[in-house]
Design a protein around this motif. Sequence first.
Motif, mmCIF file in Angstrom:
data_model
loop_
_atom_site.group_PDB
_atom_site.id
_atom_site.type_symbol
_atom_site.label_atom_id
_atom_site.label_comp_id
_atom_site.label_asym_id
_atom_site.label_seq_id
_atom_site.Cartn_x
_atom_site.Cartn_y
_atom_site.Cartn_z
ATOM 1 N N ALA A 60 0.829 -1.202 0.000
ATOM 2 C CA ALA A 60 0.000 0.000 0.000
ATOM 3 C C ALA A 60 0.869 1.259 0.000
ATOM 4 N N MET A 61 1.936 1.256 0.786
ATOM 5 C CA MET A 61 2.807 2.436 0.831
ATOM 6 C C MET A 61 3.512 2.663 -0.498
ATOM 7 N N VAL A 62 3.924 1.581 -1.153
ATOM 8 C CA VAL A 62 4.547 1.716 -2.480
ATOM 9 C C VAL A 62 3.549 2.322 -3.454
ATOM 10 N N SER A 63 2.302 1.864 -3.406
ATOM 11 C CA SER A 63 1.269 2.379 -4.302
ATOM 12 C C SER A 63 1.000 3.856 -4.041
ATOM 13 N N ILE A 64 0.879 4.229 -2.765
ATOM 14 C CA ILE A 64 0.610 5.632 -2.429
ATOM 15 C C ILE A 64 1.758 6.518 -2.896
ATOM 16 N N ARG A 65 2.983 6.080 -2.651
ATOM 17 C CA ARG A 65 4.139 6.904 -3.053
ATOM 18 C C ARG A 65 4.243 7.045 -4.566
ATOM 19 N N SER A 66 3.761 6.039 -5.296
ATOM 20 C CA SER A 66 3.821 6.123 -6.755
ATOM 21 C C SER A 66 2.809 7.127 -7.303
ATOM 22 N N ARG A 67 1.778 7.409 -6.544
ATOM 23 C CA ARG A 67 0.723 8.321 -6.984
ATOM 24 C C ARG A 67 0.786 9.684 -6.313
ATOM 25 N N VAL A 68 1.452 9.745 -5.170
ATOM 26 C CA VAL A 68 1.562 11.003 -4.419
ATOM 27 C C VAL A 68 3.043 11.288 -4.194
ATOM 28 N N PRO A 69 3.669 12.056 -5.072
ATOM 29 C CA PRO A 69 5.098 12.355 -4.916
ATOM 30 C C PRO A 69 5.370 12.997 -3.552
ATOM 31 N N GLY A 70 6.370 12.460 -2.874
ATOM 32 C CA GLY A 70 6.724 13.002 -1.571
ATOM 33 C C GLY A 70 5.819 12.575 -0.439
ATOM 34 N N ALA A 71 4.964 11.590 -0.690
ATOM 35 C CA ALA A 71 4.034 11.134 0.352
ATOM 36 C C ALA A 71 4.795 10.690 1.593
ATOM 37 N N ARG A 72 4.275 11.089 2.738
ATOM 38 C CA ARG A 72 4.895 10.716 4.019
ATOM 39 C C ARG A 72 3.994 9.678 4.678
ATOM 40 N N VAL A 73 4.300 8.417 4.415
ATOM 41 C CA VAL A 73 3.484 7.323 4.934
ATOM 42 C C VAL A 73 4.355 6.384 5.755
ATOM 43 N N ARG A 74 3.762 5.842 6.807
ATOM 44 C CA ARG A 74 4.449 4.925 7.715
ATOM 45 C C ARG A 74 3.543 3.731 7.988
ATOM 46 N N TYR A 75 4.180 2.676 8.479
ATOM 47 C CA TYR A 75 3.448 1.459 8.852
ATOM 48 C C TYR A 75 3.503 1.275 10.357
ATOM 49 N N LEU A 76 2.355 0.926 10.951
ATOM 50 C CA LEU A 76 2.288 0.596 12.365
ATOM 51 C C LEU A 76 1.686 -0.791 12.521
ATOM 52 N N PRO A 77 2.436 -1.764 13.055
ATOM 53 C CA PRO A 77 1.845 -3.084 13.318
ATOM 54 C C PRO A 77 0.684 -2.937 14.296
ATOM 55 N N LEU A 78 -0.500 -3.403 13.894
ATOM 56 C CA LEU A 78 -1.694 -3.178 14.708
ATOM 57 C C LEU A 78 -2.671 -4.330 14.499
ATOM 58 N N ASP A 79 -3.014 -5.009 15.584
ATOM 59 C CA ASP A 79 -3.954 -6.128 15.518
ATOM 60 C C ASP A 79 -5.080 -5.852 16.503
ATOM 61 N N LEU A 80 -6.214 -5.394 16.003
ATOM 62 C CA LEU A 80 -7.349 -5.030 16.844
ATOM 63 C C LEU A 80 -8.016 -6.239 17.484
ATOM 64 N N ALA A 81 -7.699 -7.421 17.000
ATOM 65 C CA ALA A 81 -8.257 -8.645 17.581
ATOM 66 C C ALA A 81 -7.436 -9.153 18.754
ATOM 67 N N ASP A 82 -6.375 -8.439 19.097
ATOM 68 C CA ASP A 82 -5.517 -8.806 20.228
ATOM 69 C C ASP A 82 -5.385 -7.581 21.128
ATOM 70 N N LEU A 83 -6.309 -7.449 22.078
ATOM 71 C CA LEU A 83 -6.383 -6.236 22.890
ATOM 72 C C LEU A 83 -5.118 -5.983 23.692
ATOM 73 N N SER A 84 -4.458 -7.046 24.126
ATOM 74 C CA SER A 84 -3.263 -6.871 24.956
ATOM 75 C C SER A 84 -2.096 -6.263 24.187
ATOM 76 N N SER A 85 -2.190 -6.264 22.845
ATOM 77 C CA SER A 85 -1.087 -5.750 22.031
ATOM 78 C C SER A 85 -1.214 -4.258 21.720
ATOM 79 N N LEU A 86 -2.364 -3.663 22.035
ATOM 80 C CA LEU A 86 -2.638 -2.310 21.540
ATOM 81 C C LEU A 86 -1.785 -1.239 22.213
ATOM 82 N N LYS A 87 -1.542 -1.363 23.493
ATOM 83 C CA LYS A 87 -0.726 -0.362 24.184
ATOM 84 C C LYS A 87 0.670 -0.308 23.591
ATOM 85 N N THR A 88 1.265 -1.466 23.357
ATOM 86 C CA THR A 88 2.602 -1.513 22.749
ATOM 87 C C THR A 88 2.575 -0.954 21.339
ATOM 88 N N ALA A 89 1.515 -1.254 20.600
ATOM 89 C CA ALA A 89 1.387 -0.728 19.241
ATOM 90 C C ALA A 89 1.365 0.789 19.249
#
Length: 316
Positions: A60-89
Amino acid sequence: MTSVPRSRPWDVHRLPSAEGRTFLVTGGNAGIGYFVAEQLAATGAVVVLGSRDAAKADAAMVSIRSRVPGARVRYLPLDLADLSSLKTAVEGLDVGRLDAVVHNAGVALDDPPRRETRDGHELMFGTNHLGHLALTQCLAPLLSAAPAGRVVTVGSFAARSERLDLDDLQSTRDYRPKRTYGRSKLAQMCFGFALDRRLRAVGSTVLSVVAHPGGALDSLTPPRPPVCVTTRGERLRALPAGLLVQGKDAGAWPVVRAVLDPEVQGGQLWGPRVFGLRGTPRREPVPSHMADPDVASRLWALSGELVGTDPHLGFR
């Protein structure tokens, strides 16, 4: 007598600058969430894609950057089905403030059997509603630190015809996938409206807004390979449906407006202009069953017990 200047009409193709702001889009790697992220990236903002799948987020980030020059996009590991992981995320965001979160990620199952999250909640209700509720509490300090933070909940047209069964929120007695999905989205939307009432009660500067994409089909969506791939034949066959519904790029418009428009107010519902199914975004009346204070209060209390959240979700 000096007249008050009218604001420029909202133009989905000429969005205002959002440089210096940071937005988190859950499920920003696919579907409506991808197009929300792509459109927000074009404003100059930092857009964080919350996803449990690193490979899909990278695509998705590769696609966005190819269409939006200079796009500032980041990835955050996030699993909403695992509540105990959200604070660390959320700690992984590594920002001092968050200007908006778009609660978009969702699970939709077409067939039985009933499935559960790691925490033992029905998968659609647990991910779509409970996961976002818990995430909101984790994000409360960052949203409150922004000058005008927003929580934008992405609802569904499917929620209009559903009613919550507060004695069986997790469909343990009668599980039907489509109905359970619609009710999980209704719970999300009820939460979004109730959240704004509570934010106003404590004098918070954060707004809670609800938006929905109307009818949004893959076959009417412009291709973004490998994120979204549609053949010319599929698009041609879908053209008649385009009289009533639209692609997911247009389905993102009400959500993006709910994030960006300075005239949007908390507690509002935004959707497509034409029958709530297609077209440019407009404000819609909030259906009474989504704003019922008694239902909202019971849902809030029951959800808080399931998740273990603070009654005010950390907003003061």
